[in-house]
Design a protein around this motif. Sequence first.
Motif, PDB file in Angstrom:
ATOM      1  N   ALA A 152       0.809  -1.225   0.000  1.00 13.46           N
ATOM      2  CA  ALA A 152       0.000   0.000   0.000  1.00 13.46           C
ATOM      3  C   ALA A 152       0.841   1.274   0.000  1.00 13.46           C
ATOM      4  O   ALA A 152       0.495   2.244  -0.682  1.00 13.46           O
ATOM      5  N   GLU A 153       1.945   1.288   0.737  1.00 14.93           N
ATOM      6  CA  GLU A 153       2.653   2.570   0.840  1.00 14.93           C
ATOM      7  C   GLU A 153       3.427   2.942  -0.428  1.00 14.93           C
ATOM      8  O   GLU A 153       3.983   4.027  -0.522  1.00 14.93           O
ATOM      9  N   PHE A 154       3.429   2.027  -1.418  1.00 15.76           N
ATOM     10  CA  PHE A 154       4.076   2.347  -2.697  1.00 15.76           C
ATOM     11  C   PHE A 154       3.060   2.809  -3.744  1.00 15.76           C
ATOM     12  O   PHE A 154       3.433   3.148  -4.848  1.00 15.76           O
ATOM     13  N   LEU A 155       1.778   2.761  -3.384  1.00 20.20           N
ATOM     14  CA  LEU A 155       0.721   3.059  -4.359  1.00 20.20           C
ATOM     15  C   LEU A 155      -0.050   4.315  -3.970  1.00 20.20           C
ATOM     16  O   LEU A 155      -0.367   4.518  -2.800  1.00 20.20           O
ATOM     17  N   ASP A 156      -0.373   5.128  -4.984  1.00 16.94           N
ATOM     18  CA  ASP A 156      -1.209   6.297  -4.713  1.00 16.94           C
ATOM     19  C   ASP A 156      -2.677   5.886  -4.618  1.00 16.94           C
ATOM     20  O   ASP A 156      -3.432   6.468  -3.861  1.00 16.94           O
ATOM     21  N   LEU A 157      -3.052   4.925  -5.430  1.00  9.34           N
ATOM     22  CA  LEU A 157      -4.417   4.400  -5.308  1.00  9.34           C
ATOM     23  C   LEU A 157      -4.515   2.996  -5.880  1.00  9.34           C
ATOM     24  O   LEU A 157      -3.669   2.572  -6.669  1.00  9.34           O
ATOM     25  N   CYS A 158      -5.539   2.279  -5.425  1.00 10.58           N
ATOM     26  CA  CYS A 158      -5.838   0.942  -5.952  1.00 10.58           C
ATOM     27  C   CYS A 158      -7.259   0.960  -6.483  1.00 10.58           C
ATOM     28  O   CYS A 158      -8.105   1.711  -5.997  1.00 10.58           O
ATOM     29  N   VAL A 159      -7.505   0.095  -7.449  1.00 12.69           N
ATOM     30  CA  VAL A 159      -8.871  -0.081  -7.952  1.00 12.69           C
ATOM     31  C   VAL A 159      -9.327  -1.483  -7.590  1.00 12.69           C
ATOM     32  O   VAL A 159      -8.680  -2.470  -7.940  1.00 12.69           O
ATOM     33  N   LEU A 160     -10.421  -1.545  -6.859  1.00 10.20           N
ATOM     34  CA  LEU A 160     -11.014  -2.838  -6.500  1.00 10.20           C
ATOM     35  C   LEU A 160     -12.130  -3.141  -7.492  1.00 10.20           C
ATOM     36  O   LEU A 160     -12.969  -2.287  -7.754  1.00 10.20           O
ATOM     37  N   GLY A 161     -12.136  -4.354  -8.010  1.00  9.65           N
ATOM     38  CA  GLY A 161     -13.256  -4.762  -8.857  1.00  9.65           C
ATOM     39  C   GLY A 161     -12.959  -4.661 -10.333  1.00  9.65           C
ATOM     40  O   GLY A 161     -11.813  -4.780 -10.764  1.00  9.65           O
ATOM     41  N   ASP A 162     -14.007  -4.427 -11.139  1.00 12.85           N
ATOM     42  CA  ASP A 162     -13.896  -4.416 -12.595  1.00 12.85           C
ATOM     43  C   ASP A 162     -13.205  -3.134 -13.043  1.00 12.85           C
ATOM     44  O   ASP A 162     -13.835  -2.063 -13.112  1.00 12.85           O
ATOM     45  N   GLY A 163     -11.939  -3.254 -13.379  1.00 14.45           N
ATOM     46  CA  GLY A 163     -11.111  -2.086 -13.693  1.00 14.45           C
ATOM     47  C   GLY A 163     -11.635  -1.264 -14.849  1.00 14.45           C
ATOM     48  O   GLY A 163     -11.556  -0.037 -14.839  1.00 14.45           O
ATOM     49  N   GLU A 164     -12.213  -1.959 -15.861  1.00 16.67           N
ATOM     50  CA  GLU A 164     -12.664  -1.209 -17.037  1.00 16.67           C
ATOM     51  C   GLU A 164     -13.839  -0.297 -16.717  1.00 16.67           C
ATOM     52  O   GLU A 164     -14.148   0.617 -17.490  1.00 16.67           O
ATOM     53  N   ALA A 165     -14.487  -0.546 -15.559  1.00 21.76           N
ATOM     54  CA  ALA A 165     -15.623   0.299 -15.176  1.00 21.76           C
ATOM     55  C   ALA A 165     -15.157   1.670 -14.725  1.00 21.76           C
ATOM     56  O   ALA A 165     -15.946   2.620 -14.709  1.00 21.76           O
ATOM     57  N   ILE A 166     -13.887   1.784 -14.361  1.00 24.67           N
ATOM     58  CA  ILE A 166     -13.462   3.024 -13.705  1.00 24.67           C
ATOM     59  C   ILE A 166     -12.183   3.633 -14.296  1.00 24.67           C
ATOM     60  O   ILE A 166     -11.963   4.840 -14.218  1.00 24.67           O
ATOM     61  N   LEU A 167     -11.334   2.818 -14.927  1.00 23.66           N
ATOM     62  CA  LEU A 167     -10.028   3.322 -15.362  1.00 23.66           C
ATOM     63  C   LEU A 167     -10.111   4.508 -16.339  1.00 23.66           C
ATOM     64  O   LEU A 167      -9.397   5.503 -16.147  1.00 23.66           O
ATOM     65  N   PRO A 168     -10.957   4.456 -17.388  1.00 23.67           N
ATOM     66  CA  PRO A 168     -10.989   5.605 -18.306  1.00 23.67           C
ATOM     67  C   PRO A 168     -11.319   6.909 -17.575  1.00 23.67           C
ATOM     68  O   PRO A 168     -10.692   7.943 -17.818  1.00 23.67           O
ATOM     69  N   GLU A 169     -12.270   6.842 -16.643  1.00 25.81           N
ATOM     70  CA  GLU A 169     -12.645   8.038 -15.885  1.00 25.81           C
ATOM     71  C   GLU A 169     -11.456   8.533 -15.052  1.00 25.81           C
ATOM     72  O   GLU A 169     -11.193   9.732 -14.965  1.00 25.81           O
ATOM     73  N   LEU A 170     -10.734   7.601 -14.463  1.00 28.31           N
ATOM     74  CA  LEU A 170      -9.570   7.976 -13.655  1.00 28.31           C
ATOM     75  C   LEU A 170      -8.515   8.663 -14.518  1.00 28.31           C
ATOM     76  O   LEU A 170      -7.958   9.695 -14.130  1.00 28.31           O
ATOM     77  N   VAL A 171      -8.230   8.089 -15.678  1.00 26.10           N
ATOM     78  CA  VAL A 171      -7.182   8.662 -16.539  1.00 26.10           C
ATOM     79  C   VAL A 171      -7.598  10.067 -16.993  1.00 26.10           C
ATOM     80  O   VAL A 171      -6.784  10.993 -16.999  1.00 26.10           O
ATOM     81  N   GLU A 172      -8.878  10.193 -17.322  1.00 26.30           N
ATOM     82  CA  GLU A 172      -9.390  11.509 -17.739  1.00 26.30           C
ATOM     83  C   GLU A 172      -9.178  12.534 -16.620  1.00 26.30           C
ATOM     84  O   GLU A 172      -8.635  13.619 -16.826  1.00 26.30           O
ATOM     85  N   ARG A 173      -9.588  12.167 -15.428  1.00 24.10           N
ATOM     86  CA  ARG A 173      -9.508  13.119 -14.293  1.00 24.10           C
ATOM     87  C   ARG A 173      -8.050  13.406 -13.922  1.00 24.10           C
ATOM     88  O   ARG A 173      -7.709  14.532 -13.573  1.00 24.10           O
ATOM     89  N   ILE A 174      -7.219  12.366 -13.953  1.00 22.69           N
ATOM     90  CA  ILE A 174      -5.816  12.581 -13.569  1.00 22.69           C
ATOM     91  C   ILE A 174      -5.130  13.512 -14.579  1.00 22.69           C
ATOM     92  O   ILE A 174      -4.399  14.438 -14.205  1.00 22.69           O
ATOM     93  N   GLY A 175      -5.395  13.272 -15.882  1.00 20.47           N
ATOM     94  CA  GLY A 175      -4.803  14.137 -16.908  1.00 20.47           C
ATOM     95  C   GLY A 175      -5.203  15.589 -16.677  1.00 20.47           C
ATOM     96  O   GLY A 175      -4.366  16.497 -16.753  1.00 20.47           O
ATOM     97  N   ALA A 176      -6.496  15.809 -16.391  1.00 16.76           N
ATOM     98  CA  ALA A 176      -6.991  17.180 -16.193  1.00 16.76           C
ATOM     99  C   ALA A 176      -6.361  17.805 -14.943  1.00 16.76           C
ATOM    100  O   ALA A 176      -5.946  18.966 -14.954  1.00 16.76           O
ATOM    101  N   ALA A 177      -6.273  17.028 -13.866  1.00 16.45           N
ATOM    102  CA  ALA A 177      -5.713  17.559 -12.609  1.00 16.45           C
ATOM    103  C   ALA A 177      -4.239  17.913 -12.776  1.00 16.45           C
ATOM    104  O   ALA A 177      -3.755  18.913 -12.243  1.00 16.45           O
ATOM    105  N   ARG A 178      -3.545  17.089 -13.558  1.00 18.04           N
ATOM    106  CA  ARG A 178      -2.110  17.358 -13.758  1.00 18.04           C
ATOM    107  C   ARG A 178      -1.919  18.639 -14.576  1.00 18.04           C
ATOM    108  O   ARG A 178      -1.065  19.470 -14.258  1.00 18.04           O
ATOM    109  N   ARG A 179      -2.726  18.787 -15.620  1.00 16.10           N
ATOM    110  CA  ARG A 179      -2.613  20.005 -16.440  1.00 16.10           C
ATOM    111  C   ARG A 179      -2.949  21.242 -15.611  1.00 16.10           C
ATOM    112  O   ARG A 179      -2.332  22.290 -15.737  1.00 16.10           O
ATOM    113  N   ALA A 180      -3.925  21.095 -14.722  1.00 17.62           N
ATOM    114  CA  ALA A 180      -4.339  22.247 -13.900  1.00 17.62           C
ATOM    115  C   ALA A 180      -3.424  22.414 -12.682  1.00 17.62           C
ATOM    116  O   ALA A 180      -3.601  23.344 -11.899  1.00 17.62           O
TER     117      ALA A 180
END
Length: 873
Positions: A152-180
Amino acid sequence: MKELLPLLPRPSRYLGCEWGVARKDLSRVRGRVALAFPDLYEVGMSYLGQKILAQAVNEREGLYAERVFAPCVDAAAILREHGAPLATLETDTPLARLDAVAFSLTHELCYTNVLYMLDLAQIPLRANARASWDWPVVMAGGGACYNPEPIAEFLDLCVLGDGEAILPELVERIGAARRANRPKAEFLRELAALPGVYVPALFAWDGPDAAVRSLLPGHERVEKAMLPDLSAAPFPTAPTVPFGQAVHDRYTLELARGCTRGCRFCHAGMVYRPVREKTPEELGDTLSKAIAATGFEEVSLLSLSTGDYSALEKLFDTVFDRCAAEQVSISLPSLRVGSLSEHIMGRIASIRRTGATLAPEAGSQRLRDVINKGVTEDALIAHVRTLFEHGWQQVKLYFMIGLPTETDADLDAIVDLCLKVRDAAGRHVKRLQVTAAISPFVPKTHTPFQWEPQISMAEIRRRIYRLKDAFKPHKRVTLKYHQPEMSFLEGVFSRGDRRLGPVLESAYAKGALFSSWKDFLRLEPFLEALAEHGLSPEEFQAGRDPAATLPWDHLDCGVSREFLLAERRRAHAASVTPDCRYGACQGCGVCNHEGRKSRLTQQAATQDIRPRVVFARRDQEAASPPILPVEGREVVQGDAPESAPSPAAETHVDLNERQAQYRVWYEKRAEAAYLSQLELQSILERALRRARLPLSFSAGFHPMPRLSFGRALPVGVESACECLTITLREALRPEAVLAALRAQMPTGLTPLRIESLPVLKRPEQPLRERFTLRYSGTAEDVARWRGQWAEFMARENFLFDRKSKNGPKATDARRMVASAELQADGSVALIFDWSSDYMSPKALVLAVNAPITPLAARLLKVGQEFQNKTGQG
Ligand code: SF4
């Protein structure tokens, strides 16, 4: 990394130019993620989850998922020596420059490889050292994330469950947060509100007797992300086709997710609930598209228990005809005893009979009831008898040892069962072999056995030796066993807690890597690291108090603790719990039946989480009366329309026919130069299949397309004039063959021209080959290397020891070189004459110019001469 390809062992692992690879205009990309697999390319490319995630991200405009795998240790040493950071395959971008790196944690033995990859990418290992956007968000998903506490201490976050349900949304949000440039910690807190997202930094742990507690009021538990309907979910119909070296090199079609058989040891059976099936129609459609888009010659029908797919017979018939028409074989892994009808067995037997595998898991009925396996001895014997009747000769039976309540009598029952299976074969089974494959049981989180102790390594060994002795006197039965050290280590990390973070870091520093590989696993670094931190393996492998909190209690897979405890009690009473798929709900808590909430409360509000079974009963159980749908269960009634007859069913096609032969000349340039001959063969075969040319196949049980290649080009050598001879069962216009093939060749492999040949059994090999040799180095070095060629040509002979399969072989290189002309542009024009002997042109050049690094000498084949003809680039 790519500039080091000439130095890397098996460079094709790092090329990233396979057929079907995702390419995006980087200037339009808003979010970039590296899908990181902490094992070698050939393992990662076999993993369906990685392909589903890539599809889910890449089908969204503006998002880009690239791939990265763990390099082998020799390649890592070269990267370190040259200061080159680990980079993605597709664009050679160092991982640190991406928005996110997402690891797939399929098991616990890969944890030190995660640290290895971060280290090679020059990214700080610990999450708290990556507070700024100088570093990507490092996340993980996969089965091991239901207890990621050790890592756990090496990871910023984990995804539990069906990854495809959430990964695209995460990448979208992370990209936006990094740019901002948003404050990273605040942003991660926001992400934690999404289903399935676990941010370890938002939870604290005060020690072994304490619960992991939330630091964010109202966010006490993390619930898994779940797709209510697989049909609406992304699935790859044109996945990247690996370079012919993947462990499972085939197209994998996922039939269903989840299993409710309820085996009490099975982590996947608990955490992937409920069962969600795809319809046979959509599966048939997906498969047709995939075969056309990839050219794979094998298809695997996959789910946790493939035989339990409720419309298997209909699906199998549809798939079988389509595959038979294209000489594509079918594999059905993960089959349960009794889950295949005789009809399906008969059809499998008619195409290819590999060994059959079955998993009774325990030898005695008592112990099978303890683990809720639902397999009786009679059913097993009936199943193998049918296999033998259909021509199978080899049967592999999987068992576990060290299961709760196991005694020596249960071990003896394993031997008895194997002998009964052996004796079920009639005299007609000439090459009969029954193999018992033994794995030590490891208690897994979120299962009814999560509180059980794991037996010690000494006890594992004792039980294995007992079985070995018991198997010894018997003929045609053999014993194989999983390395006890691996189970031992798995047992430490699968139920571990945050004290194991520093242990992982120390073990990695001591060289622990690729621990799931038999030849690489070393326990010492782990044992030393545990001792250094005042820990012992036994405290993690010991039984747990059902009344105490567990380090993974805050992570919710939907199955309730009460259900697991009830199942544990039933296990100790050897009482069986029926499968809820066709019977009553057993109340595990995952589903949202009407009037009763699912455990997954967060998603229940927005999603309809229900088990979805396509047919009311299994279609291969025609005789039994229909089972009524249980309350709240969605059932689609009625059979699907009959599938259209396949081309193979309509007309008989003689696949061995040989009507025409062609020689296709093509270039092998740039990154494609690093493909080995074996890889090239598979790439070209698949390109020909995609081109839908009427290939002629060899006869026999494993028909192969009739292809013939020129002399193998050494890895790293380019060619402007490679050739391939193909035999077709129909004569086509040569230009039409060339055009069809041109559209299907991967980058770097370009068909140039084609010639018709008389149909020969063995196409001829070139006698001479012409190459251009170019150097990169200082003027002084280049002059010296060129001078060496002048000296070489002046000699009578040039003796040296070349590598061969049987050790060093004394070779005269001089007689293999017909001419070496120094060109005005600094290159050397070489003509090799292979009439008396053959060796790798690259090895010959390196011998003449020794010592020289492969980075400094580049060879390009420009011509080859046959008896009567010349091929020119
Ligand atoms: S809630 Fe009931 S129907 Fe749903 S998976 Fe659990 S036992 Fe089966």
